[in-house]
Motif scaffolding. Structure first.
Motif, mmCIF file in Angstrom:
data_model
loop_
_atom_site.group_PDB
_atom_site.id
_atom_site.type_symbol
_atom_site.label_atom_id
_atom_site.label_comp_id
_atom_site.label_asym_id
_atom_site.label_seq_id
_atom_site.Cartn_x
_atom_site.Cartn_y
_atom_site.Cartn_z
ATOM 1 N N LYS A 1 0.630 -0.974 -0.115
ATOM 2 C CA LYS A 1 -0.236 0.034 -0.067
ATOM 3 C C LYS A 1 0.927 1.179 -0.181
ATOM 4 O O LYS A 1 0.636 2.545 -0.485
ATOM 5 C CB LYS A 1 -1.271 0.305 1.169
ATOM 6 N N LEU A 2 1.936 1.053 0.540
ATOM 7 C CA LEU A 2 2.896 2.596 0.601
ATOM 8 C C LEU A 2 3.188 2.676 -0.522
ATOM 9 O O LEU A 2 3.272 3.211 -0.853
ATOM 10 C CB LEU A 2 4.024 2.370 2.123
ATOM 11 N N ALA A 3 4.107 1.217 -0.896
ATOM 12 C CA ALA A 3 4.230 1.504 -2.057
ATOM 13 C C ALA A 3 3.786 2.015 -3.516
ATOM 14 O O ALA A 3 3.365 2.693 -4.462
ATOM 15 C CB ALA A 3 5.065 0.313 -2.997
ATOM 16 N N LEU A 4 2.419 1.398 -3.648
ATOM 17 C CA LEU A 4 1.190 2.008 -4.835
ATOM 18 C C LEU A 4 1.123 3.547 -4.192
ATOM 19 O O LEU A 4 1.055 4.476 -5.398
ATOM 20 C CB LEU A 4 -0.172 2.158 -4.624
ATOM 21 N N LEU A 5 0.807 4.272 -3.129
ATOM 22 C CA LEU A 5 0.661 5.397 -2.806
ATOM 23 C C LEU A 5 1.866 6.258 -3.473
ATOM 24 O O LEU A 5 1.216 7.279 -3.519
ATOM 25 C CB LEU A 5 0.200 5.554 -1.064
ATOM 26 N N SER A 6 2.830 5.807 -2.719
ATOM 27 C CA SER A 6 4.375 6.520 -2.711
ATOM 28 C C SER A 6 4.795 6.996 -4.978
ATOM 29 O O SER A 6 4.644 8.073 -4.898
ATOM 30 C CB SER A 6 5.574 5.625 -2.288
ATOM 31 N N SER A 7 3.843 6.004 -5.279
ATOM 32 C CA SER A 7 4.186 6.511 -6.694
ATOM 33 C C SER A 7 3.589 8.002 -7.491
ATOM 34 O O SER A 7 4.556 8.731 -7.507
ATOM 35 C CB SER A 7 3.791 4.928 -7.519
ATOM 36 N N PRO A 8 2.671 7.732 -7.306
ATOM 37 C CA PRO A 8 1.428 9.238 -7.711
ATOM 38 C C PRO A 8 2.394 10.698 -7.112
ATOM 39 O O PRO A 8 2.024 11.209 -7.346
ATOM 40 C CB PRO A 8 -0.221 8.937 -7.179
ATOM 41 N N CYS A 9 2.777 10.573 -5.515
ATOM 42 C CA CYS A 9 3.332 11.042 -4.706
ATOM 43 C C CYS A 9 4.581 11.743 -5.497
ATOM 44 O O CYS A 9 4.993 12.607 -4.487
ATOM 45 C CB CYS A 9 3.499 10.787 -3.253
ATOM 46 N N LYS A 10 5.215 10.917 -6.080
ATOM 47 C CA LYS A 10 6.616 10.826 -6.533
ATOM 48 C C LYS A 10 7.610 10.985 -5.877
ATOM 49 O O LYS A 10 8.161 11.837 -5.342
ATOM 50 C CB LYS A 10 7.054 12.118 -7.168
ATOM 51 N N THR A 11 7.377 10.508 -4.301
ATOM 52 C CA THR A 11 8.263 9.784 -3.431
ATOM 53 C C THR A 11 9.000 8.893 -3.198
ATOM 54 O O THR A 11 7.826 7.908 -3.464
ATOM 55 C CB THR A 11 7.678 10.767 -2.060
ATOM 56 N N THR A 12 9.925 8.405 -2.027
ATOM 57 C CA THR A 12 10.166 6.353 -2.153
ATOM 58 C C THR A 12 8.866 6.339 -1.185
ATOM 59 O O THR A 12 8.365 7.038 -0.691
ATOM 60 C CB THR A 12 11.884 7.194 -1.261
ATOM 61 N N VAL A 13 9.216 5.017 -0.975
ATOM 62 C CA VAL A 13 9.095 4.027 0.809
ATOM 63 C C VAL A 13 9.021 4.746 1.725
ATOM 64 O O VAL A 13 7.893 5.141 2.772
ATOM 65 C CB VAL A 13 8.342 2.985 0.271
ATOM 66 N N HIS A 14 10.480 5.189 2.105
ATOM 67 C CA HIS A 14 10.746 5.252 2.892
ATOM 68 C C HIS A 14 10.770 6.655 3.562
ATOM 69 O O HIS A 14 10.420 6.925 5.330
ATOM 70 C CB HIS A 14 12.142 5.320 3.188
ATOM 71 N N LYS A 15 10.007 8.002 2.308
ATOM 72 C CA LYS A 15 10.230 8.923 2.833
ATOM 73 C C LYS A 15 8.310 9.113 3.431
ATOM 74 O O LYS A 15 8.020 10.048 4.594
ATOM 75 C CB LYS A 15 10.028 10.440 1.374
ATOM 76 N N LEU A 16 7.271 8.261 2.702
ATOM 77 C CA LEU A 16 6.338 8.292 2.812
ATOM 78 C C LEU A 16 5.963 7.809 4.148
ATOM 79 O O LEU A 16 5.416 8.643 4.932
ATOM 80 C CB LEU A 16 5.120 7.574 1.674
ATOM 81 N N ALA A 17 6.721 6.700 4.633
ATOM 82 C CA ALA A 17 6.318 5.998 5.743
ATOM 83 C C ALA A 17 7.146 7.829 6.983
ATOM 84 O O ALA A 17 6.254 7.204 8.126
ATOM 85 C CB ALA A 17 7.227 4.862 6.547
ATOM 86 N N TYR A 18 7.695 7.826 7.263
ATOM 87 C CA TYR A 18 8.185 8.839 7.344
ATOM 88 C C TYR A 18 6.957 10.529 8.192
ATOM 89 O O TYR A 18 6.979 10.429 9.051
ATOM 90 C CB TYR A 18 9.953 9.583 7.206
ATOM 91 N N ASP A 19 6.729 10.348 6.911
ATOM 92 C CA ASP A 19 5.555 11.533 6.665
ATOM 93 C C ASP A 19 4.424 11.288 7.447
ATOM 94 O O ASP A 19 4.126 11.534 8.199
ATOM 95 C CB ASP A 19 5.004 11.425 4.892
ATOM 96 N N PHE A 20 4.169 9.701 7.307
ATOM 97 C CA PHE A 20 3.350 8.968 7.704
ATOM 98 C C PHE A 20 3.208 8.896 9.310
ATOM 99 O O PHE A 20 2.677 9.601 11.087
ATOM 100 C CB PHE A 20 2.911 7.215 8.152
ATOM 101 N N LEU A 21 4.694 8.718 9.935
ATOM 102 C CA LEU A 21 5.344 8.233 11.204
ATOM 103 C C LEU A 21 5.173 9.855 11.986
ATOM 104 O O LEU A 21 4.383 10.852 13.290
ATOM 105 C CB LEU A 21 6.658 8.039 11.742
ATOM 106 N N LYS A 22 5.571 10.283 10.988
ATOM 107 C CA LYS A 22 5.971 12.784 11.584
ATOM 108 C C LYS A 22 3.901 13.151 12.302
ATOM 109 O O LYS A 22 3.930 13.241 12.946
ATOM 110 C CB LYS A 22 6.205 13.364 10.900
ATOM 111 N N TYR A 23 3.033 12.636 11.022
ATOM 112 C CA TYR A 23 1.966 13.154 11.391
ATOM 113 C C TYR A 23 1.768 12.555 12.070
ATOM 114 O O TYR A 23 0.903 13.150 13.343
ATOM 115 C CB TYR A 23 1.121 12.429 10.180
#
Length: 103
Positions: free
Chosen positions: A35-57
């Motif tokens: 799910k992170l991988a699918l979401l990271s693609s349209p967001c043009k970011t990495t899975v790791h950065k996206l996970a960091y954003d979720f955690l920070k939020y």
């Protein structure tokens, strides 16, 4: 000829930085990763950065802080239960029995 030895890393003392990163290794199940991988693609970011954003939020959202403590059954009168609030737009944590806060 073989040379053996232990090297020493030499660095300059640098002032502490407010954006210093601390490493947390976490593993997620395949479904969550996909799910992170699918979401990271349209967001043009990495899975790791996206996970960091979720955690920070999450740690900066008062409702999440309350929910996670309830999930792990931290009693409402526990001395280390955190009360999360925003002060001047910055998340502050305060324990019930203390006025010490952390961001």
């Amino acid at each position: 000829m073989e040379i053996k030895g232990v090297g020493m890393k030499i660095t300059k003392d640098q002032p502490p930085s407010s954006d210093k990163k601390e490493r947390i290794q976490s593993y997620v199940d395949s479904d969550t990763y996909n799910k992170l991988a699918l979401l990271s693609s349209p967001c043009k970011t990495t899975v790791h950065k996206l996970a960091y954003d979720f955690l920070k939020y999450a740690v900066n959202h008062p409702d999440f802080v309350l929910w996670i403590q309830d999930k792990y059954k931290v009693p409402k009168d526990h001395p280390f239960r955190l009360v999360a609030s925003k002060v001047n737009g910055e998340m502050m944590y305060t324990t019930i029995n203390s006025h010490t806060s952390r961001t």
